[in-house]
Design an enzyme around this catalytic site. Structure first.
Site, short mmCIF file in Angstrom:
data_model
loop_
_atom_site.label_atom_id
_atom_site.label_comp_id
_atom_site.label_asym_id
_atom_site.label_seq_id
_atom_site.Cartn_x
_atom_site.Cartn_y
_atom_site.Cartn_z
N GLU A 204 0.81 -1.22 0.00
CA GLU A 204 0.00 0.00 0.00
C GLU A 204 0.84 1.27 0.00
O GLU A 204 0.60 2.21 0.76
CB GLU A 204 -1.00 -0.04 1.16
CG GLU A 204 -1.99 -1.19 1.01
CD GLU A 204 -2.98 -1.35 2.14
OE1 GLU A 204 -2.90 -0.59 3.14
OE2 GLU A 204 -3.84 -2.24 2.06
N GLU A 322 -5.17 -8.43 -1.68
CA GLU A 322 -5.71 -8.34 -0.32
C GLU A 322 -7.10 -7.74 -0.40
O GLU A 322 -7.29 -6.66 -0.96
CB GLU A 322 -4.81 -7.48 0.57
CG GLU A 322 -5.21 -7.45 2.04
CD GLU A 322 -4.28 -6.56 2.87
OE1 GLU A 322 -3.05 -6.75 2.78
OE2 GLU A 322 -4.79 -5.68 3.58
#
Length: 524
Positions: A204, A322
């Site tokens: 991220e 994810e």
């Protein structure tokens, strides 16, 4: 459960199906079998193991317990058997803290600190360290269960955090990635004969980032260095692990720039994350998971990332690296229950139809959204939904349409075990029964089910215990699914049905069905 009770439950289910047949809505589902519209990997189902320590807390609750990698009992028999049941379950080990994890190997790392809560640390935590003893234990589990392993590497090591942060940007890190610690780990891993399916760089850090971010061109440069590192270490060793990234939320400009800057074949899988249900504390979460209009909004992201790959990186495949539905560890009253399957199973079908190869569920265990219970390791309802997908749904995705109700979702694939096709039917309505007739677009009249005249249809009806969608107990064809005395995953047998009959779908239920006589040329 005594056999008499089981028989009664099945009888009640069949009676209800018969009784409500006269009140059910008739739905015709058309499946195109000449060509496939998309294709997944053979091992589409994936689950994550995270780094979070026991004191990771959100909304005045700490749902991770001992499920983070540093505390997880890797030899727990239920955990082992749950992974083994898939034969080759994909496991992605990574998460928010991975860019603060050092590896205790080689000369680059002298200290091996434990993760601690600290003021000003990323996500409120300090750096941590992975010992080779723990790494050996992780790989023992992988080897023991036959899992396919993706490992997320620290992408911030060697970089500079701006101090003080520049105005308007307080999270962009600069400088080149120091690959030495990762190289030492990769060399050690190869020397031990451990099988790594893929390495993923960072977590991220793309787009606007979460707690830290990287410029797209800088990340591309770092990822190219990782690919070269893996290539140098492996040389003649095969198979060489794939390279994945950027493992974050899709941002078109950032992703397109990254693909262009990285160049041909730098990245094998373009991984992105989705938490499209919003925060786990949202009181409307239970409504969102059954709102087809809300759930459909993420389809644009799936299409956009497929377009980015087509235009700028056709050598790469799309992965959902994810996806936990609700972020910040999920919703405590929803994410581990039957209700979450409305979101989860629908996302499996939807992402597959947009040519995504892999879908990694956050998490295998830990938080409120684990496929396994955080403390008991007993499977939650979504575990069984994922296992049936893995066993029944092949990699070729078929065009599937119906125009009767938005609350009825239907996805079709070539059957994993030939012949025929397998379907997933999701009834998001809490009151409407559906009678589904399946027809082949090559032969619309009569319907495919009427013309089969051969092998019985195999049906798996999944419903919540006592009709409570917020139950964490699951019924298969009216029978409670529970572990065996040996802590094995129970056998899941289908109900065999006359192929000329409609598929009767109860409110608040999921149905997997395999039609062995459906003639789909692309599946042959």
């Amino acid at each position: 459960m005594p056999m008499g009770v089981k028989g009664t439950m099945v009888g009640v289910l069949l009676f209800c199906a018969w009784f409500f047949e006269g009140f059910a809505e008739d739905v015709k589902v058309t499946v195109g079998g000449v060509t496939s519209i998309a294709e997944t990997d053979d091992n589409f189902i994936c689950a994550t193991i995270d780094w979070w320590p026991a004191d990771k807390c959100d909304y005045n609750q700490c749902p991770w317990g001992l499920a983070g990698i540093f505390n997880l009992d890797l030899q727990n028999i239920i955990l082992v058997n749950a992974i083994k049941a898939f034969d080759n379950l994909r496991i992605r080990m990574g998460g928010s803290l991975q860019d603060q994890i050092l590896y205790q190997i080689g000369y680059a790392i002298h200290d091996c600190p434990q993760i601690k809560k600290v003021e000003g640390g990323l996500f409120g935590f300090s750096e941590g360290c992975l010992t080779m003893q723990k790494w050996d234990e992780v790989n023992k589990l992988i080897n023991q269960t036959g899992a396919l392993f993706t490992f997320g590497l620290n992408a911030l090591i060697g970089k500079n955090k701006p101090e003080p942060p520049p105005k308007g940007d307080n999270i962009t890190w600069t400088g080149d990635w120091d690959s030495q610690n990762a190289r030492d780990l990769i060399e050690y891993t190869l020397s031990k004969g451990y099988k790594i399916d893929s390495y993923e760089l960072g977590n991220e850090l793309c787009g606007s980032g979460v707690s830290a971010r990287l410029d797209a061109k800088q990340y591309a440069k770092d990822l190219v260095k990782l690919r070269q590192t893996v290539k140098d270490v492996y040389q003649k060793a095969r198979p060489m692990p794939k390279i994945m990234g950027p493992a974050g939320f899709y941002d078109k400009e950032w992703f397109d720039t990254f693909l262009e800057a990285a160049g041909p074949h730098a990245v094998d899988g373009l991984s992105h994350h989705t938490y499209n249900l919003g925060p786990g504390v949202d009181p409307t979460l239970i409504n969102k998971v059954q709102d087809p209009y809300f759930l459909s909004q993420i389809a644009q992201t799936y299409k956009d990332i497929s377009d980015s790959i087509r235009l700028f990186g056709p050598w790469a495949s799309a992965w959902i690296g994810e996806a936990g539905g609700a972020y910040n560890s999920g919703g405590k009253d929803v994410s581990h229950t039957f209700a979450n399957g409305f979101w989860y199973l629908d996302q499996l079908g939807m992402s597959a139809s947009f040519n995504h190869k892999v879908f990694c569920r956050q998490s295998l265990i830990g938080g409120n959204y684990g496929l396994l219970d955080t403390t008991s390791f007993i499977p939650n309802p979504d575990y069984y939904g994922a296992l049936l997908w893995h066993r029944l749904m092949g990699k070729r995705v078929l065009s599937t349409s119906q125009n009767d109700s938005p609350y009825l979702r239907v996805y079709s694939h070539c059957a994993k075990q030939k012949p025929g096709i397998s379907m997933l039917i999701i009834n998001m309505s809490n009151s409407t029964w559906f009678q589904v007739q399946v027809q082949n677009d090559m032969n619309l009249h009569p319907t495919a089910s009427e013309s089969n005249g051969g092998q019985e249809r195999e049906e798996y009806h999944l419903t919540p215990q006592n009709g409570d969608i917020q139950s964490d107990k699951l019924l298969l064809n009216g029978n409670l699914l529970s572990l065996t005395e040996a802590s094995d995953i129970p056998e899941m047998k289908p109900k065999l049905v006359d192929p000329s009959s409609a598929i009767v779908v109860a409110p608040d239920s999921f149905v997997y069905a395999t039609l062995r006589d459906f003639k789909a040329p692309t599946c042959m």
